[in-house]
Design a protein around this motif. Structure first.
Motif, PDB file in Angstrom:
ATOM      1  N   PHE A 190       0.831  -1.204   0.000  1.00 46.95           N
ATOM      2  CA  PHE A 190       0.000   0.000   0.000  1.00 46.95           C
ATOM      3  C   PHE A 190       0.869   1.259   0.000  1.00 46.95           C
ATOM      4  N   PHE A 191       1.972   1.229   0.738  1.00 41.98           N
ATOM      5  CA  PHE A 191       2.922   2.346   0.757  1.00 41.98           C
ATOM      6  C   PHE A 191       3.507   2.554  -0.641  1.00 41.98           C
ATOM      7  N   LYS A 192       3.899   1.449  -1.282  1.00 42.84           N
ATOM      8  CA  LYS A 192       4.479   1.536  -2.618  1.00 42.84           C
ATOM      9  C   LYS A 192       3.483   2.121  -3.619  1.00 42.84           C
ATOM     10  N   ARG A 193       2.200   1.839  -3.416  1.00 44.95           N
ATOM     11  CA  ARG A 193       1.175   2.384  -4.302  1.00 44.95           C
ATOM     12  C   ARG A 193       1.182   3.909  -4.270  1.00 44.95           C
ATOM     13  N   ILE A 194       1.395   4.498  -3.103  1.00 42.34           N
ATOM     14  CA  ILE A 194       1.437   5.959  -2.974  1.00 42.34           C
ATOM     15  C   ILE A 194       2.668   6.511  -3.686  1.00 42.34           C
ATOM     16  N   ILE A 195       3.803   5.813  -3.557  1.00 36.40           N
ATOM     17  CA  ILE A 195       5.025   6.242  -4.238  1.00 36.40           C
ATOM     18  C   ILE A 195       4.838   6.174  -5.749  1.00 36.40           C
ATOM     19  N   LEU A 196       4.127   5.144  -6.221  1.00 36.49           N
ATOM     20  CA  LEU A 196       3.846   5.020  -7.655  1.00 36.49           C
ATOM     21  C   LEU A 196       3.003   6.189  -8.150  1.00 36.49           C
ATOM     22  N   ILE A 197       2.022   6.590  -7.358  1.00 33.45           N
ATOM     23  CA  ILE A 197       1.191   7.747  -7.712  1.00 33.45           C
ATOM     24  C   ILE A 197       2.054   8.998  -7.815  1.00 33.45           C
ATOM     25  N   ALA A 198       2.980   9.157  -6.861  1.00 33.49           N
ATOM     26  CA  ALA A 198       3.882  10.319  -6.870  1.00 33.49           C
ATOM     27  C   ALA A 198       4.736  10.320  -8.141  1.00 33.49           C
ATOM     28  N   ARG A 199       5.248   9.163  -8.521  1.00 32.01           N
ATOM     29  CA  ARG A 199       6.079   9.071  -9.728  1.00 32.01           C
ATOM     30  C   ARG A 199       5.260   9.358 -10.992  1.00 32.01           C
ATOM     31  N   ASN A 200       4.063   8.799 -11.055  1.00 33.90           N
ATOM     32  CA  ASN A 200       3.213   8.994 -12.238  1.00 33.90           C
ATOM     33  C   ASN A 200       2.771  10.436 -12.404  1.00 33.90           C
ATOM     34  N   ASN A 201       2.778  11.192 -11.306  1.00 30.94           N
ATOM     35  CA  ASN A 201       2.371  12.600 -11.368  1.00 30.94           C
ATOM     36  C   ASN A 201       3.558  13.557 -11.396  1.00 30.94           C
ATOM     37  N   GLY A 202       4.745  13.006 -11.583  1.00 28.53           N
ATOM     38  CA  GLY A 202       5.932  13.847 -11.708  1.00 28.53           C
ATOM     39  C   GLY A 202       6.453  14.422 -10.415  1.00 28.53           C
ATOM     40  N   LEU A 203       5.976  13.911  -9.280  1.00 24.13           N
ATOM     41  CA  LEU A 203       6.441  14.410  -7.989  1.00 24.13           C
ATOM     42  C   LEU A 203       7.740  13.742  -7.563  1.00 24.13           C
ATOM     43  N   LEU A 204       8.048  12.616  -8.169  1.00 20.85           N
ATOM     44  CA  LEU A 204       9.296  11.887  -7.934  1.00 20.85           C
ATOM     45  C   LEU A 204       9.885  11.479  -9.278  1.00 20.85           C
ATOM     46  N   VAL A 205      11.205  11.592  -9.389  1.00 21.61           N
ATOM     47  CA  VAL A 205      11.865  11.186 -10.628  1.00 21.61           C
ATOM     48  C   VAL A 205      12.302   9.732 -10.544  1.00 21.61           C
ATOM     49  N   GLY A 206      13.040   9.394  -9.486  1.00 27.22           N
ATOM     50  CA  GLY A 206      13.510   8.027  -9.311  1.00 27.22           C
ATOM     51  C   GLY A 206      12.493   7.164  -8.582  1.00 27.22           C
ATOM     52  N   ASP A 207      12.854   5.901  -8.413  1.00 26.34           N
ATOM     53  CA  ASP A 207      11.992   4.959  -7.708  1.00 26.34           C
ATOM     54  C   ASP A 207      12.711   4.452  -6.460  1.00 26.34           C
ATOM     55  N   PRO A 208      12.332   4.934  -5.268  1.00 25.20           N
ATOM     56  CA  PRO A 208      13.003   4.478  -4.044  1.00 25.20           C
ATOM     57  C   PRO A 208      12.784   2.992  -3.764  1.00 25.20           C
ATOM     58  N   PHE A 209      11.776   2.393  -4.406  1.00 30.90           N
ATOM     59  CA  PHE A 209      11.501   0.965  -4.231  1.00 30.90           C
ATOM     60  C   PHE A 209      12.271   0.096  -5.240  1.00 30.90           C
ATOM     61  N   ALA A 210      13.115   0.724  -6.070  1.00 34.74           N
ATOM     62  CA  ALA A 210      13.789  -0.013  -7.153  1.00 34.74           C
ATOM     63  C   ALA A 210      14.599  -1.195  -6.634  1.00 34.74           C
ATOM     64  N   ASN A 211      15.280  -1.031  -5.522  1.00 36.99           N
ATOM     65  CA  ASN A 211      16.125  -2.102  -4.975  1.00 36.99           C
ATOM     66  C   ASN A 211      15.507  -2.758  -3.740  1.00 36.99           C
ATOM     67  N   TYR A 212      14.209  -2.611  -3.612  1.00 33.46           N
ATOM     68  CA  TYR A 212      13.504  -3.223  -2.482  1.00 33.46           C
ATOM     69  C   TYR A 212      12.498  -4.233  -3.019  1.00 33.46           C
TER      70      TYR A 212
END
Length: 310
Positions: A190-212
């Motif tokens: 569920f936490f990762k889902r929020i990060i995905l929303i942030a990335r899809n909306n341009g609020l984050l460039v990288g993916d902090p979950f990439a190596n998790y």
């Protein structure tokens, strides 16, 4: 997190202007690391008190300089304390940039999460279930408690979420919250889902979950044998209510429907199909997948039945 914060004003003596004045510079130091900026103010070198960090004399010009320096100091303290409350960490450069109005816009984790939950709540009964909303709310509460416990902040900038933050949250769930491995994995999803929303909306460039990697342990849920089901079928209960519970449970065993799907069944879901037999025609609430199942021979549904299953 606690840190040291200092503000110092000094003269740029190596660049005296034509009017005989020197520019007043500001130096911000956080945890021993500093950065400089120009205050846009000036004073004559002989009218500057190095120890007091202020202009001397009683001239109106110098009084105004001192007043403006106090305003700058107050504004910097305000920026610093707000940044301490909001962000994971504070640096002198970040304080300077925000004070000068060149800081990046800070989209925060819990603010985005709260907006997401509000959107999900509007969709309950349409495309979302109350159970899904509840899981998002619990995840939000765990993140809120984690931020307070780990960093003593009420929210955190999305740009400051990294792999260490994610790992620390996982450890927090399994230790402080005493969540099991699979429960923890669900919260991380569920936490990762929020990060995905942030990335899809341009609020984050990288993916902090990439190596998790979210790991779900395989659970052996067991099963009932034919003999055990027969025993349950023949069991006599002391109340009609328990008999009804038993019937619903057996119905789920024979149809493979989850409890919530049986709960949602009505008489309209039992239809005569092309082969002349009664079929259950409905959709799974969890997956919205269509279900077409022939009624069990062991538990026949007669057309004369008039009591809805719901």
């Amino acid at each position: 997190m606690k840190s040291t914060f200092k503000i110092l004003f000094y003269l740029k003596r190596g660049a005296i202007r034509a009017n005989g004045c020197a520019l007043i510079m500001g130096r911000i130091t956080v945890d021993g690391v500093g950065t400089q900026f120009s205050t846009k103010l000036e004073v004559k070198p002989e009218e500057w008190d190095t120890k007091a960090n202020r202009a001397t004399g009683r001239s109106n010009a110098n009084k105004q300089v001192n007043s403006l320096l106090e305003e700058i100091k107050a504004s910097l303290h305000k920026v610093y304390h707000e940044m301490q409350r909001r962000d994971n960490y504070v640096t002198a450069e970040k304080v300077k940039n925000e004070f000068l109005g060149i800081a990046e816009t800070h989209e925060t984790l819990l603010a985005l999460f709260a907006k997401h939950n509000a959107d999900v709540e509007k969709l309950v009964g349409i495309s979302k279930t109350p159970a899904t909303l509840q899981k998002y709310k619990v995840t939000y509460n765990h993140l809120q408690s984690f931020l307070k416990d780990k960093y003593n902040v009420t929210d955190i900038s999305l740009k400051e979420i990294n792999l260490m933050f994610i790992n620390d949250f996982e450890v927090y769930l399994m230790t402080t919250c005493k969540c099991g491995a699979n429960t923890t994995a669900k919260f991380m999803q569920f936490f990762k889902r929020i990060i995905l929303i942030a990335r899809n909306n341009g609020l984050l460039v990288g993916d902090p979950f990439a190596n998790y990697k979210i790991r779900l342990k395989k659970v052996d849920r067991g099963y009932l044998t034919d003999e055990e089901i027969t025993k349950i079928l023949k069991k006599k209960f002391v109340s009609e209510r328990l008999e009804h519970v038993r019937d619903i449970f057996i119905f789920s065993c024979f149809t493979g429907l989850a409890y919530i799907d049986v709960k949602n069944l009505t008489q309209e879901n039992i239809r005569t199909s092309f082969d002349g037999n009664l079929w259950i025609m409905t959709k799974r609430q969890k997956t919205d997948i269509k279900v077409d199942g022939k009624s069990s021979v062991s538990c026949p549904l007669k057309p004369s039945d008039s009591t809805p299953l719901k």
